[in-house]
Design a protein around this motif. Structure first.
Motif, PDB file in Angstrom:
ATOM      1  N   GLY A 214       0.812  -1.216   0.000  1.00  0.00           N
ATOM      2  CA  GLY A 214       0.000   0.000   0.000  1.00  0.00           C
ATOM      3  C   GLY A 214       0.845   1.265   0.000  1.00  0.00           C
ATOM      4  O   GLY A 214       0.551   2.224  -0.729  1.00  0.00           O
ATOM      5  N   LEU A 215       1.910   1.283   0.793  1.00  0.00           N
ATOM      6  CA  LEU A 215       2.796   2.451   0.820  1.00  0.00           C
ATOM      7  C   LEU A 215       3.540   2.597  -0.495  1.00  0.00           C
ATOM      8  O   LEU A 215       3.738   3.711  -0.991  1.00  0.00           O
ATOM      9  CB  LEU A 215       3.786   2.317   1.984  1.00  0.00           C
ATOM     10  CG  LEU A 215       4.770   3.470   2.170  1.00  0.00           C
ATOM     11  CD1 LEU A 215       4.046   4.792   2.347  1.00  0.00           C
ATOM     12  CD2 LEU A 215       5.699   3.207   3.349  1.00  0.00           C
ATOM     13  N   GLU A 216       3.933   1.491  -1.095  1.00  0.00           N
ATOM     14  CA  GLU A 216       4.611   1.540  -2.390  1.00  0.00           C
ATOM     15  C   GLU A 216       3.698   2.150  -3.459  1.00  0.00           C
ATOM     16  O   GLU A 216       4.140   2.956  -4.281  1.00  0.00           O
ATOM     17  CB  GLU A 216       5.030   0.134  -2.801  1.00  0.00           C
ATOM     18  CG  GLU A 216       5.776   0.054  -4.113  1.00  0.00           C
ATOM     19  CD  GLU A 216       6.106  -1.382  -4.477  1.00  0.00           C
ATOM     20  OE1 GLU A 216       7.252  -1.810  -4.247  1.00  0.00           O
ATOM     21  OE2 GLU A 216       5.199  -2.073  -4.992  1.00  0.00           O
ATOM     22  N   MET A 217       2.431   1.796  -3.429  1.00  0.00           N
ATOM     23  CA  MET A 217       1.485   2.355  -4.394  1.00  0.00           C
ATOM     24  C   MET A 217       1.278   3.852  -4.154  1.00  0.00           C
ATOM     25  O   MET A 217       1.116   4.629  -5.103  1.00  0.00           O
ATOM     26  CB  MET A 217       0.152   1.609  -4.298  1.00  0.00           C
ATOM     27  CG  MET A 217       0.249   0.141  -4.692  1.00  0.00           C
ATOM     28  SD  MET A 217      -1.265  -0.788  -4.365  1.00  0.00           S
ATOM     29  CE  MET A 217      -2.378  -0.065  -5.566  1.00  0.00           C
ATOM     30  N   ALA A 218       1.297   4.281  -2.898  1.00  0.00           N
ATOM     31  CA  ALA A 218       1.115   5.705  -2.588  1.00  0.00           C
ATOM     32  C   ALA A 218       2.326   6.535  -2.992  1.00  0.00           C
ATOM     33  O   ALA A 218       2.193   7.735  -3.267  1.00  0.00           O
ATOM     34  CB  ALA A 218       0.835   5.881  -1.099  1.00  0.00           C
ATOM     35  N   LEU A 219       3.501   5.916  -3.042  1.00  0.00           N
ATOM     36  CA  LEU A 219       4.715   6.639  -3.435  1.00  0.00           C
ATOM     37  C   LEU A 219       4.795   6.885  -4.946  1.00  0.00           C
ATOM     38  O   LEU A 219       5.563   7.725  -5.391  1.00  0.00           O
ATOM     39  CB  LEU A 219       5.961   5.856  -3.000  1.00  0.00           C
ATOM     40  CG  LEU A 219       6.280   5.788  -1.509  1.00  0.00           C
ATOM     41  CD1 LEU A 219       7.464   4.872  -1.268  1.00  0.00           C
ATOM     42  CD2 LEU A 219       6.551   7.175  -0.945  1.00  0.00           C
ATOM     43  N   GLU A 220       4.001   6.183  -5.709  1.00  0.00           N
ATOM     44  CA  GLU A 220       4.119   6.243  -7.165  1.00  0.00           C
ATOM     45  C   GLU A 220       3.866   7.639  -7.719  1.00  0.00           C
ATOM     46  O   GLU A 220       4.493   8.051  -8.698  1.00  0.00           O
ATOM     47  CB  GLU A 220       3.166   5.241  -7.802  1.00  0.00           C
ATOM     48  CG  GLU A 220       3.382   5.027  -9.272  1.00  0.00           C
ATOM     49  CD  GLU A 220       2.606   3.844  -9.798  1.00  0.00           C
ATOM     50  OE1 GLU A 220       2.696   3.582 -11.011  1.00  0.00           O
ATOM     51  OE2 GLU A 220       1.908   3.174  -9.013  1.00  0.00           O
ATOM     52  N   SER A 221       2.945   8.375  -7.109  1.00  0.00           N
ATOM     53  CA  SER A 221       2.618   9.729  -7.591  1.00  0.00           C
ATOM     54  C   SER A 221       3.330  10.823  -6.800  1.00  0.00           C
ATOM     55  O   SER A 221       3.075  12.004  -7.009  1.00  0.00           O
ATOM     56  CB  SER A 221       1.101   9.957  -7.507  1.00  0.00           C
ATOM     57  OG  SER A 221       0.650   9.817  -6.165  1.00  0.00           O
ATOM     58  N   MET A 222       4.218  10.436  -5.913  1.00  0.00           N
ATOM     59  CA  MET A 222       4.911  11.393  -5.060  1.00  0.00           C
ATOM     60  C   MET A 222       6.207  11.842  -5.722  1.00  0.00           C
ATOM     61  O   MET A 222       6.840  11.086  -6.465  1.00  0.00           O
ATOM     62  CB  MET A 222       5.207  10.739  -3.704  1.00  0.00           C
ATOM     63  CG  MET A 222       5.609  11.678  -2.609  1.00  0.00           C
ATOM     64  SD  MET A 222       5.745  10.777  -1.020  1.00  0.00           S
ATOM     65  CE  MET A 222       6.307  12.085   0.046  1.00  0.00           C
ATOM     66  N   GLN A 223       6.616  13.091  -5.470  1.00  0.00           N
ATOM     67  CA  GLN A 223       7.846  13.630  -6.042  1.00  0.00           C
ATOM     68  C   GLN A 223       8.902  13.824  -4.952  1.00  0.00           C
ATOM     69  O   GLN A 223       8.569  14.041  -3.777  1.00  0.00           O
ATOM     70  CB  GLN A 223       7.582  14.971  -6.733  1.00  0.00           C
ATOM     71  CG  GLN A 223       6.726  14.854  -7.982  1.00  0.00           C
ATOM     72  CD  GLN A 223       6.421  16.206  -8.586  1.00  0.00           C
ATOM     73  OE1 GLN A 223       5.423  16.838  -8.254  1.00  0.00           O
ATOM     74  NE2 GLN A 223       7.276  16.647  -9.504  1.00  0.00           N
ATOM     75  N   ALA A 224      10.151  13.733  -5.360  1.00  0.00           N
ATOM     76  CA  ALA A 224      11.255  13.897  -4.413  1.00  0.00           C
ATOM     77  C   ALA A 224      11.187  15.258  -3.749  1.00  0.00           C
ATOM     78  O   ALA A 224      10.914  16.267  -4.396  1.00  0.00           O
ATOM     79  CB  ALA A 224      12.585  13.733  -5.128  1.00  0.00           C
TER      80      ALA A 224
END
Length: 278
Positions: A214-224
Motif C-alpha cells: 500500500g505504501l509503495e502504491m502511494a509513493l508512485e505519484s509522489m515527487q522527491a
C-alpha cells in the motif's frame, strides 16, 4: 631430464612466438635451462627447438660464454637478467584509451581523458540543476489546501503535507526516504528518530523495514522533496500475519510489531530519487 651436448634438443633463450595456425601439440613449454654450474634455472616463455648435435654443442658453448661475460660485467648481467625475466606489461583497462594512444600517441589518450572529464563535470552540473529545481518547486501545503485522494479499489488514501518538486520514482530507481509508521495507532517504525533513512530499490522485493504494498502504491505519484500522510488498510499492509521488525547491522535498535489485521498509517518524506549505481 638431463641435458647433454650430444642431445638433439637444445634450449633457446630467445623468445619465440609461434604463429596462431600452429597446432597446440607443437607448443612444448620448457621448465628450466642448464647453467654453467650444471644446475637448472627456471625461465618463462622458453621453447624446445630441434637441432643437430653439433649445433647443440655450439649453442651450449655460446650460451656458457655469454653467461661468463655477463657475470663479469654487472651492467650486462642486469640487462641479461631483466631480458630473461621481462614480462609483457598489461594494457589499460580502458580499451578506447589504449587504442587512441597506440594510434595517435599521448595526445589521443589525453583527448579521451578530457572527454571523460567533460562528461563527469556535465553530470555534476546536471545534478546541481536538478537539486536547485527541486528546491525551487517544493512548497508546503496548508491544512486548508490539503486534499485527501484515494487509489481506486484499494481503500488507500493520502494527502500531501509538502509537495515535492523532484522526480517521481520509477521501477528500479534508488529511493531514499524517512518514515514513521503506526499500526492501529501504535508506533512500530521511525527512521527520523534514528537518523538513518530507508534506502531501497523501488518496486523491488522483498520489502524493506516496514514497507508494504500500500505504501509503495502511494509513493508512485509522489515527487522527491515531498512529504505525505498515507493510510493503508490491512489487506494492502501486512494482512492477517502481521510482522515483527528485527534489528539489523545497519539499524541495531530497530524493533516494532505490527499485529495481525492492523490498519497502517504512515508519514513519509521522500528525500531522493536517483538511478542506482551499476
Amino acid at each position: 631430464a638431463s641435458y647433454t651436448r650430444s642431445s638433439s634438443l637444445v634450449l633457446s633463450v630467445e623468445k619465440f612466438r609461434q604463429p596462431r595456425s600452429a597446432s597446440r601439440s607443437r607448443k612444448i613449454r620448457v621448465l628450466g635451462s642448464r647453467s654453467t654450474k650444471n644446475e637448472f634455472r627456471f625461465h618463462r616463455n622458453l621453447w624446445i627447438c630441434k637441432s643437430s648435435p653439433s649445433d647443440a654443442g655450439g649453442d651450449a658453448e655460446e650460451e656458457e660464454k655469454q653467461e661468463e661475460e655477463s657475470n663479469k660485467d654487472p651492467v650486462m648481467r642486469t640487462t641479461t637478467t631483466s631480458s630473461r625475466t621481462r614480462r609483457r606489461s598489461p594494457d589499460s583497462t580502458d580499451a578506447i584509451a589504449s587504442a587512441l594512444t597506440r594510434r595517435f600517441g599521448l595526445a589521443g589518450g589525453l583527448a579521451w581523458i578530457a572527454f571523460l572529464s567533460l562528461g563527469v563535470v556535465g553530470e555534476q552540473i546536471k545534478t546541481r540543476l536538478e537539486v536547485a529545481s527541486e528546491e525551487k518547486n517544493t512548497r508546503n501545503v496548508s491544512e486548508a489546501d490539503r486534499v485527501v485522494e484515494k487509489i481506486p479499489g484499494t481503500g488507500i488514501t493520502y494527502y500531501d503535507i509538502v509537495r515535492g518538486g523532484g522526480a517521481r520514482p520509477m521501477r528500479g530507481d534508488l529511493v531514499v526516504l524517512h518514515m514513521k509508521g503506526y499500526a492501529n495507532g501504535s508506533l512500530f517504525v521511525d527512521t527520523s528518530d534514528t537518523g538513518k533513512p530507508i534506502v531501497f530499490l523501488y518496486k523491488g522485493r522483498p520489502f524493506t523495514a516496514g514497507m508494504c504494498l500500500g505504501l509503495e502504491m502511494a509513493l508512485e505519484s509522489m515527487q522527491a522533496g515531498g512529504k505525505r500522510h498515507v493510510t493503508v488498510p490491512s489487506d494492502y499492509g501486512f494482512g492477517e500475519e502481521g510482522i515483527s521488525l528485527k534489528p539489523t547491522l545497519h539499524v541495531p535498535e530497530k524493533q516494532g510489531i505490527v499485529p495481525p489485521g492492523a490498519n497502517l498509517t504512515y508519514e513519509v518524506e521522500l528525500i531522493r530519487v536517483s538511478i542506482p549505481p551499476s
